[in-house]
Design a protein around this motif. Structure first.
Motif, PDB file in Angstrom:
ATOM      1  N   LYS A   4       0.830  -1.205   0.000  1.00 42.51           N
ATOM      2  CA  LYS A   4       0.000   0.000   0.000  1.00 42.51           C
ATOM      3  C   LYS A   4       0.863   1.254   0.000  1.00 42.51           C
ATOM      4  O   LYS A   4       0.610   2.205  -0.761  1.00 42.51           O
ATOM      5  N   GLU A   5       1.889   1.257   0.853  1.00 47.09           N
ATOM      6  CA  GLU A   5       2.791   2.411   0.908  1.00 47.09           C
ATOM      7  C   GLU A   5       3.524   2.586  -0.417  1.00 47.09           C
ATOM      8  O   GLU A   5       3.697   3.710  -0.902  1.00 47.09           O
ATOM      9  N   HIS A   6       3.946   1.460  -0.997  1.00 47.57           N
ATOM     10  CA  HIS A   6       4.684   1.536  -2.262  1.00 47.57           C
ATOM     11  C   HIS A   6       3.786   2.032  -3.390  1.00 47.57           C
ATOM     12  O   HIS A   6       4.211   2.861  -4.213  1.00 47.57           O
ATOM     13  N   ASP A   7       2.544   1.540  -3.420  1.00 46.46           N
ATOM     14  CA  ASP A   7       1.602   1.997  -4.449  1.00 46.46           C
ATOM     15  C   ASP A   7       1.324   3.492  -4.303  1.00 46.46           C
ATOM     16  O   ASP A   7       1.252   4.223  -5.300  1.00 46.46           O
ATOM     17  N   SER A   8       1.155   3.936  -3.060  1.00 47.04           N
ATOM     18  CA  SER A   8       0.917   5.359  -2.816  1.00 47.04           C
ATOM     19  C   SER A   8       2.123   6.189  -3.235  1.00 47.04           C
ATOM     20  O   SER A   8       1.986   7.247  -3.861  1.00 47.04           O
ATOM     21  N   PHE A   9       3.304   5.679  -2.903  1.00 44.12           N
ATOM     22  CA  PHE A   9       4.537   6.382  -3.279  1.00 44.12           C
ATOM     23  C   PHE A   9       4.674   6.456  -4.796  1.00 44.12           C
ATOM     24  O   PHE A   9       5.009   7.513  -5.351  1.00 44.12           O
ATOM     25  N   LEU A  10       4.390   5.329  -5.475  1.00 35.18           N
ATOM     26  CA  LEU A  10       4.485   5.317  -6.936  1.00 35.18           C
ATOM     27  C   LEU A  10       3.463   6.262  -7.562  1.00 35.18           C
ATOM     28  O   LEU A  10       3.750   6.925  -8.567  1.00 35.18           O
ATOM     29  N   GLY A  11       2.255   6.301  -6.973  1.00 34.91           N
ATOM     30  CA  GLY A  11       1.234   7.211  -7.484  1.00 34.91           C
ATOM     31  C   GLY A  11       1.689   8.659  -7.404  1.00 34.91           C
ATOM     32  O   GLY A  11       1.567   9.422  -8.375  1.00 34.91           O
ATOM     33  N   ASP A  12       2.225   9.042  -6.240  1.00 31.19           N
ATOM     34  CA  ASP A  12       2.728  10.415  -6.079  1.00 31.19           C
ATOM     35  C   ASP A  12       3.901  10.681  -7.016  1.00 31.19           C
ATOM     36  O   ASP A  12       4.011  11.766  -7.606  1.00 31.19           O
ATOM     37  N   TRP A  13       4.761   9.686  -7.139  1.00 26.56           N
ATOM     38  CA  TRP A  13       5.945   9.845  -7.992  1.00 26.56           C
ATOM     39  C   TRP A  13       5.537  10.017  -9.455  1.00 26.56           C
ATOM     40  O   TRP A  13       6.072  10.883 -10.161  1.00 26.56           O
ATOM     41  N   ASN A  14       4.570   9.218  -9.902  1.00 31.49           N
ATOM     42  CA  ASN A  14       4.091   9.332 -11.286  1.00 31.49           C
ATOM     43  C   ASN A  14       3.390  10.665 -11.526  1.00 31.49           C
ATOM     44  O   ASN A  14       3.514  11.251 -12.609  1.00 31.49           O
ATOM     45  N   ASP A  15       2.643  11.137 -10.520  1.00 32.28           N
ATOM     46  CA  ASP A  15       1.980  12.440 -10.657  1.00 32.28           C
ATOM     47  C   ASP A  15       3.014  13.554 -10.828  1.00 32.28           C
ATOM     48  O   ASP A  15       2.845  14.455 -11.667  1.00 32.28           O
ATOM     49  N   ASP A  43      14.247  15.945 -23.466  1.00 28.22           N
ATOM     50  CA  ASP A  43      14.003  15.998 -22.016  1.00 28.22           C
ATOM     51  C   ASP A  43      12.714  15.258 -21.655  1.00 28.22           C
ATOM     52  O   ASP A  43      12.647  14.572 -20.624  1.00 28.22           O
ATOM     53  N   VAL A  44      11.691  15.398 -22.497  1.00 32.37           N
ATOM     54  CA  VAL A  44      10.426  14.694 -22.248  1.00 32.37           C
ATOM     55  C   VAL A  44      10.643  13.183 -22.291  1.00 32.37           C
ATOM     56  O   VAL A  44      10.124  12.438 -21.450  1.00 32.37           O
ATOM     57  N   LYS A  45      11.429  12.721 -23.259  1.00 29.38           N
ATOM     58  CA  LYS A  45      11.720  11.284 -23.348  1.00 29.38           C
ATOM     59  C   LYS A  45      12.461  10.796 -22.104  1.00 29.38           C
ATOM     60  O   LYS A  45      12.166   9.719 -21.570  1.00 29.38           O
ATOM     61  N   ILE A  46      13.419  11.599 -21.659  1.00 30.83           N
ATOM     62  CA  ILE A  46      14.188  11.221 -20.463  1.00 30.83           C
ATOM     63  C   ILE A  46      13.272  11.132 -19.245  1.00 30.83           C
ATOM     64  O   ILE A  46      13.369  10.201 -18.433  1.00 30.83           O
ATOM     65  N   ILE A  47      12.366  12.086 -19.130  1.00 25.80           N
ATOM     66  CA  ILE A  47      11.432  12.086 -17.995  1.00 25.80           C
ATOM     67  C   ILE A  47      10.540  10.850 -18.034  1.00 25.80           C
ATOM     68  O   ILE A  47      10.318  10.185 -17.014  1.00 25.80           O
ATOM     69  N   LYS A  48      10.022  10.516 -19.222  1.00 26.02           N
ATOM     70  CA  LYS A  48       9.128   9.360 -19.348  1.00 26.02           C
ATOM     71  C   LYS A  48       9.853   8.045 -19.070  1.00 26.02           C
ATOM     72  O   LYS A  48       9.246   7.088 -18.581  1.00 26.02           O
ATOM     73  N   ASN A  49      11.138   7.987 -19.400  1.00 27.30           N
ATOM     74  CA  ASN A  49      11.913   6.753 -19.198  1.00 27.30           C
ATOM     75  C   ASN A  49      12.553   6.669 -17.820  1.00 27.30           C
ATOM     76  O   ASN A  49      13.233   5.687 -17.516  1.00 27.30           O
ATOM     77  N   ARG A  50      12.350   7.681 -17.007  1.00 26.40           N
ATOM     78  CA  ARG A  50      12.960   7.691 -15.680  1.00 26.40           C
ATOM     79  C   ARG A  50      12.357   6.584 -14.815  1.00 26.40           C
ATOM     80  O   ARG A  50      11.141   6.418 -14.750  1.00 26.40           O
ATOM     81  N   GLN A  51      13.218   5.813 -14.164  1.00 24.85           N
ATOM     82  CA  GLN A  51      12.763   4.706 -13.324  1.00 24.85           C
ATOM     83  C   GLN A  51      12.514   5.180 -11.892  1.00 24.85           C
ATOM     84  O   GLN A  51      13.270   6.006 -11.369  1.00 24.85           O
ATOM     85  N   PRO A  52      11.466   4.665 -11.266  1.00 24.51           N
ATOM     86  CA  PRO A  52      11.184   5.078  -9.882  1.00 24.51           C
ATOM     87  C   PRO A  52      12.241   4.549  -8.923  1.00 24.51           C
ATOM     88  O   PRO A  52      12.856   3.506  -9.178  1.00 24.51           O
ATOM     89  N   PRO A  53      12.474   5.241  -7.835  1.00 22.70           N
ATOM     90  CA  PRO A  53      13.442   4.756  -6.840  1.00 22.70           C
ATOM     91  C   PRO A  53      12.921   3.514  -6.134  1.00 22.70           C
ATOM     92  O   PRO A  53      11.740   3.164  -6.236  1.00 22.70           O
ATOM     93  N   GLY A  54      13.798   2.850  -5.416  1.00 24.60           N
ATOM     94  CA  GLY A  54      13.415   1.643  -4.696  1.00 24.60           C
ATOM     95  C   GLY A  54      12.487   1.941  -3.531  1.00 24.60           C
ATOM     96  O   GLY A  54      12.146   3.093  -3.247  1.00 24.60           O
ATOM     97  N   SER A  55      12.087   0.864  -2.857  1.00 21.64           N
ATOM     98  CA  SER A  55      11.169   0.996  -1.726  1.00 21.64           C
ATOM     99  C   SER A  55      11.772   1.872  -0.637  1.00 21.64           C
ATOM    100  O   SER A  55      12.951   1.754  -0.297  1.00 21.64           O
ATOM    101  N   GLN A  56      10.950   2.757  -0.105  1.00 21.47           N
ATOM    102  CA  GLN A  56      11.409   3.676   0.926  1.00 21.47           C
ATOM    103  C   GLN A  56      11.274   3.102   2.336  1.00 21.47           C
ATOM    104  O   GLN A  56      11.738   3.694   3.295  1.00 21.47           O
ATOM    105  N   GLY A  57      10.617   1.943   2.459  1.00 14.99           N
ATOM    106  CA  GLY A  57      10.420   1.351   3.782  1.00 14.99           C
ATOM    107  C   GLY A  57       9.248   1.997   4.508  1.00 14.99           C
ATOM    108  O   GLY A  57       8.700   3.019   4.082  1.00 14.99           O
ATOM    109  N   LEU A  58       8.867   1.389   5.608  1.00 16.68           N
ATOM    110  CA  LEU A  58       7.725   1.871   6.380  1.00 16.68           C
ATOM    111  C   LEU A  58       8.175   2.912   7.398  1.00 16.68           C
ATOM    112  O   LEU A  58       9.237   2.781   8.004  1.00 16.68           O
TER     113      LEU A  58
END
Length: 343
Positions: free
Chosen positions: A110-121, A194-209
């Motif tokens: 749940k935390e990871h999904d929330s983090f990914l959602g914020d990160w994608n936004d 720059d747009v391509k680089i942004i779209k291809n950017r990988q999310p960081p790893g799990s931040q932990g609880l």
């Protein structure tokens, strides 16, 4: 001179002899060092063998003792009951550990999904800002191209006389406009990259609880441990189960053959009722909230509450009535709870 050389030897021969002596010395030193290491390893292995022999002997003593108990008609029934109770204790530990692990995984997901959602936004917002810059750059290019076209038409429409006096400055203006257009187009292309680089950017790893989430998890684990306690306490088995989990076989007497059979029947019915009772999620939530109101932590970074602050056991009836009793689940380490808490 030749006679002296024959007697004492040449300097070259003496040098060779010295080198051989030095080689022998160092080889001997290395052998002694290696031998010392081998002896040390030998002593270590011998000590390990002795410890293993001791452990094997103790295990054999336990087996012999258990065999004696099973041979004794007066003790055999008590042994069976003991291991049934011990099995219930181990099963309770496994249930609590499984509940804790599943709960942690759910919260982490749940935390990871929330983090990914914020990160994608944030990623979409960043890309949108760059796309706006691209549109602005395109407008700039269009304006420059329109101006360039107008100036070219103006130059073409000039008479030869006017062109003679103003043609050079107008030509320079045309060159400047062409340069500006080329620069703007290059900047637009850079923005597209720059747009391509942004779209291809990988999310960081799990931040932990975080601490708050870990505390919430631990309160739910404690609530489930109380759920197990209440279930067994309703059949007056909880103390017997805990005792079997802490003491060795033969240390507890459960009574006659008839009394042992009665206990086995109660255990079987108790286990069956537990498996049938699956609708207790709301009760766990209520119990966790009650525990959360009492929980105190030594430090702000602690995820595990002070055991004295959560020693209240809450029985919640079907009618919503709450009864409270004094049981230190955490301090007495019921069902091995200390091993499964989030820290």
């Amino acid at each position: 001179m030749s006679n002296l050389t024959a007697i004492f030897g040449s300097s070259a021969e003496k040098s060779q002899d010295s080198e051989k002596l030095m080689d022998l010395y160092w080889n001997r030193a290395e052998l002694k060092k290696e031998f010392a290491g081998m002896r040390k390893e030998q002593f270590r292995l011998e000590d390990k063998i002795k410890r293993q022999e001791g452990a094997t002997a103790r295990l054999q003593q336990k087996l012999d003792y258990l065999e004696d108990l099973l041979i004794d008609p007066q003790q055999a029934h008590n042994v069976v009951v003991y291991f049934q109770f011990r099995g219930m204790a181990m099963q309770s530990e496994r249930k609590l550990a499984k509940f804790a692990e599943q709960l942690k995984q759910q919260r982490e997901q749940k935390e990871h999904d929330s983090f990914l959602g914020d990160w994608n936004d944030k990623l979409l917002e960043e890309a949108s800002q760059v796309k706006l810059q691209i549109l602005e750059k395109r407008d700039q290019v269009q304006q420059l191209e329109d101006q360039l076209q107008a100036e070219r038409q103006r130059l073409t429409a000039m008479s030869a006389f006017v062109r003679f006096f103003r043609g050079r400055s107008l030509t320079k203006l045309l060159d400047d406009l062409a340069t500006q257009i080329e620069t703007a187009q290059q900047e637009e292309q850079t923005l597209k990259e720059d747009v391509k680089i942004i779209k291809n950017r990988q999310p960081p790893g799990s931040q932990g609880l975080d601490i708050a989430t870990k505390r919430s998890i631990n309160l739910m684990i404690l609530a489930f441990a109380q759920h197990l306690y209440v279930h067994f306490a309703n059949d007056d088995l909880v103390d017997l189960i805990k005792e079997a989990g802490e003491k060795s076989v033969g240390a507890i007497a459960y009574g006659s053959k008839y009394e042992c059979e009665q206990l086995l029947t109660r255990m079987q019915k108790c286990n069956e009722k537990f498996e049938q009772n699956t609708d207790f999620a709301d009760t766990l939530q209520k119990r966790a909230l009650l525990l959360g109101e009492r929980a105190k932590f030594h430090q702000n970074t602690d995820a595990v509450p002070d055991s004295e602050s959560v020693r209240a056991l809450f029985r919640i009836g079907d009618d919503g009535l709450i009864r409270e009793s004094d049981v230190n689940m955490l301090g007495d380490n019921y069902w091995g709870i200390s091993k499964v808490l989030s820290r």
